[in-house]
Enzyme design. Structure first.
Site, PDB file in Angstrom:
ATOM      1  N   GLY A   8       0.817  -1.220   0.000  1.00 59.14           N
ATOM      2  CA  GLY A   8       0.000   0.000   0.000  1.00 59.14           C
ATOM      3  C   GLY A   8       0.845   1.263   0.000  1.00 59.14           C
ATOM      4  CB  ALA A   9       4.254   1.983  -1.283  1.00 57.98           C
ATOM      5  CB  SER A  10      -0.114   3.420  -4.406  1.00 55.13           C
ATOM      6  OG  SER A  10      -0.868   2.313  -3.943  1.00 55.13           O
ATOM      7  N   GLY A  11      -0.762   4.491  -1.218  1.00 57.50           N
ATOM      8  CA  GLY A  11      -1.743   5.196  -0.389  1.00 57.50           C
ATOM      9  C   GLY A  11      -1.121   6.408   0.298  1.00 57.50           C
ATOM     10  CB  ILE A  13      -0.968   6.017   5.781  1.00 59.98           C
ATOM     11  CG1 ILE A  13      -2.056   6.927   6.386  1.00 59.98           C
ATOM     12  CG2 ILE A  13      -0.066   5.473   6.892  1.00 59.98           C
ATOM     13  CD1 ILE A  13      -3.030   6.238   7.331  1.00 59.98           C
ATOM     14  N   GLY A  14       0.859   5.054   3.346  1.00 60.40           N
ATOM     15  CA  GLY A  14       1.957   4.225   2.845  1.00 60.40           C
ATOM     16  C   GLY A  14       3.046   5.044   2.169  1.00 60.40           C
ATOM     17  CB  SER A 137      -8.518   0.961  12.326  1.00 58.87           C
ATOM     18  OG  SER A 137      -9.571   1.837  12.727  1.00 58.87           O
ATOM     19  CE1 TYR A 150     -10.455  -0.202   7.538  1.00 54.74           C
ATOM     20  CE2 TYR A 150     -11.268   0.827   9.546  1.00 54.74           C
ATOM     21  CZ  TYR A 150     -10.305   0.723   8.564  1.00 54.74           C
ATOM     22  OH  TYR A 150      -9.194   1.527   8.600  1.00 54.74           O
TER      23      TYR A 150
HETATM   24  N1  NAP Z   1      -7.378   7.286   6.715  1.00 50.42           N
HETATM   25  C1  NAP Z   1      -7.827   6.950   7.917  1.00 50.42           C
HETATM   26  O1  NAP Z   1      -8.594   7.700   8.573  1.00 50.42           O
HETATM   27  C2  NAP Z   1      -7.413   5.659   8.543  1.00 50.42           C
HETATM   28  C3  NAP Z   1      -7.732   5.436   9.883  1.00 50.42           C
HETATM   29  C4  NAP Z   1      -7.371   4.241  10.489  1.00 50.42           C
HETATM   30  C5  NAP Z   1      -6.683   3.300   9.760  1.00 50.42           C
HETATM   31  N2  NAP Z   1      -6.375   3.517   8.459  1.00 50.42           N
HETATM   32  C6  NAP Z   1      -5.669   2.466   7.723  1.00 50.42           C
HETATM   33  O2  NAP Z   1      -4.476   2.977   7.160  1.00 50.42           O
HETATM   34  C7  NAP Z   1      -4.126   2.211   5.999  1.00 50.42           C
HETATM   35  C8  NAP Z   1      -3.837   3.188   4.855  1.00 50.42           C
HETATM   36  O3  NAP Z   1      -4.993   3.941   4.575  1.00 50.42           O
HETATM   37  P1  NAP Z   1      -4.937   5.353   3.809  1.00 50.42           P
HETATM   38  O4  NAP Z   1      -5.760   6.276   4.603  1.00 50.42           O
HETATM   39  O5  NAP Z   1      -3.519   5.685   3.469  1.00 50.42           O
HETATM   40  O6  NAP Z   1      -5.785   4.977   2.514  1.00 50.42           O
HETATM   41  P2  NAP Z   1      -5.512   5.211   0.969  1.00 50.42           P
HETATM   42  O7  NAP Z   1      -4.731   6.443   0.733  1.00 50.42           O
HETATM   43  O8  NAP Z   1      -6.856   5.078   0.344  1.00 50.42           O
HETATM   44  O9  NAP Z   1      -4.613   3.937   0.551  1.00 50.42           O
HETATM   45  C9  NAP Z   1      -5.173   2.659   0.417  1.00 50.42           C
HETATM   46  C10 NAP Z   1      -4.109   1.708  -0.091  1.00 50.42           C
HETATM   47  O10 NAP Z   1      -4.676   0.386  -0.197  1.00 50.42           O
HETATM   48  C11 NAP Z   1      -4.305  -0.153  -1.462  1.00 50.42           C
HETATM   49  N3  NAP Z   1      -5.275  -1.125  -1.953  1.00 50.42           N
HETATM   50  C12 NAP Z   1      -6.594  -0.896  -2.228  1.00 50.42           C
HETATM   51  N4  NAP Z   1      -7.143  -2.018  -2.749  1.00 50.42           N
HETATM   52  C13 NAP Z   1      -6.144  -2.955  -2.807  1.00 50.42           C
HETATM   53  C14 NAP Z   1      -6.081  -4.306  -3.263  1.00 50.42           C
HETATM   54  N5  NAP Z   1      -7.152  -4.931  -3.772  1.00 50.42           N
HETATM   55  N6  NAP Z   1      -4.902  -4.970  -3.173  1.00 50.42           N
HETATM   56  C15 NAP Z   1      -3.820  -4.348  -2.659  1.00 50.42           C
HETATM   57  N7  NAP Z   1      -3.806  -3.080  -2.210  1.00 50.42           N
HETATM   58  C16 NAP Z   1      -4.959  -2.385  -2.284  1.00 50.42           C
HETATM   59  C17 NAP Z   1      -4.282   1.053  -2.392  1.00 50.42           C
HETATM   60  O11 NAP Z   1      -3.574   0.739  -3.583  1.00 50.42           O
HETATM   61  P3  NAP Z   1      -3.882   1.492  -5.011  1.00 50.42           P
HETATM   62  O12 NAP Z   1      -4.215   2.922  -4.664  1.00 50.42           O
HETATM   63  O13 NAP Z   1      -2.616   1.347  -5.753  1.00 50.42           O
HETATM   64  O14 NAP Z   1      -5.018   0.773  -5.659  1.00 50.42           O
HETATM   65  C18 NAP Z   1      -3.571   2.069  -1.484  1.00 50.42           C
HETATM   66  O15 NAP Z   1      -2.179   1.852  -1.532  1.00 50.42           O
HETATM   67  C19 NAP Z   1      -5.318   1.276   5.733  1.00 50.42           C
HETATM   68  O16 NAP Z   1      -5.035  -0.002   6.251  1.00 50.42           O
HETATM   69  C20 NAP Z   1      -6.434   1.902   6.542  1.00 50.42           C
HETATM   70  O17 NAP Z   1      -7.377   0.934   6.940  1.00 50.42           O
HETATM   71  C21 NAP Z   1      -6.722   4.684   7.833  1.00 50.42           C
END
Ligand code: NAP
Length: 242
Positions: A8-11, A13-14, A137, A150
């Site tokens: 998830g380096a494209s996200g 947080i990643g 989370s 979730y």
């Molecule tokens: N944002 C919040 O408020 C929050 C709060 C608590 C926990 N978290 C956790 O933090 C982590 C990162 O979240 P974020 O906020 O950075 O979200 P984000 O920017 O939406 O990133 C989501 C990541 O998940 C990857 N992903 C989605 N579908 C996938 C699949 N089928 N196979 C492999 N990878 C997949 C995406 O890859 P592509 O973009 O390349 O498709 C992207 O790298 C998650 O585990 C989330 O549950 C987030």
């Protein structure tokens, strides 16, 4: 040179975790699912800033557990850390969630990561300072209505860390979860500003976290001095819920 795989380096947080670890001298495998463009740009920027380190993109859909065999085979050299920063949620009543969607979420955030770790355990053990970090989370601890699937998945990640940390402690591998509250990322773009304001009112620090405020704790856990902390879930929530 130390190597980490960031799923998830494209996200949001990643990618911040990638920037922080690169600044600390790590070479990185940068996983993405759809967003190749973001990881390509990240690789270009990091390679320019840190020319002595290596940055390698890896594509994988983690909703299919069988796909992780190929992902594991792509890690050709040593490996010192694996970070799971991929994830998605579904909003709505649990009784209305189609079983196929739940299975896909579960595969992506639990089954595939756990299978991947089984395949990479020997490499992490060879590191003598292996590190595993899940981005969990606060909902994994507190639970949330309308995000029951979730919350279940995030709770499973923390439970796995507790159990697996005991199993691999003799291999000098630590296993921890960093569990954010609300973070300002694209994952929350589905919410209106009003809805976000309502959440902020419930958070003692009064705002969403910035991705750097989450990635900081991942870097900390990967530091060689963090060798005695394992099996833990660190709640990084601005005082919210937990
Ligand atoms: N944002 C919040 O408020 C929050 C709060 C608590 C926990 N978290 C956790 O933090 C982590 C990162 O979240 P974020 O906020 O950075 O979200 P984000 O920017 O939406 O990133 C989501 C990541 O998940 C990857 N992903 C989605 N579908 C996938 C699949 N089928 N196979 C492999 N990878 C997949 C995406 O890859 P592509 O973009 O390349 O498709 C992207 O790298 C998650 O585990 C989330 O549950 C987030």
């Amino acid at each position: 040179m130390s190597w980490a795989l960031i799923c998830g380096a494209s996200g949001d947080i990643g990618s911040q975790i990638a920037r922080d670890l690169a600044a600390k001298g790590w070479s990185l495998y940068l996983h993405y699912h759809h967003n190749q463009a973001k990881v390509t740009e990240l690789v270009e920027n990091l390679a320019t800033t840190y020319p002595k380190q290596d940055f390698l993109p890896l594509q994988c859909d983690l909703t299919e557990v069988k796909n992780v065999e190929k992902l594991a085979q792509s890690i050709f050299g040593g490996l010192d850390a694996v970070i799971f920063a991929q994830g998605t949620t579904e909003y709505g009543l649990f009784s209305q969630l189609p079983p196929k969607k739940f299975a896909a979420m579960l595969n992506m955030q639990v089954q595939s990561p756990l299978r991947l770790l089984a395949l990479l355990e020997t490499k992490l053990a060879q590191s003598k300072a292996g590190r595993i970090v899940f981005i969990g989370s606060v909902y994994g601890g507190a639970g949330s209505s309308l995000e029951v699937a979730y919350s279940t998945i995030k709770g499973a990640q923390s439970a796995f860390c507790k159990a697996y940390s005991k199993e691999v402690a003799s291999l000098d591998i630590t296993v921890n979860t960093v569990a954010p509250g609300a973070v300002d990322t694209q994952m929350n773009q589905v919410f209106s500003e009003n809805e976000k304001d309502e959440v902020c009112e419930e958070i003692p620090l009064g705002r969403f976290a910035r991705p750097t405020e989450i990635s900081y704790f991942v870097s900390m856990l990967l530091d060689e001095k963090a060798s005695y902390l394992t099996g833990q879930t660190l709640y990084v929530t601005g005082g919210w819920l937990k």
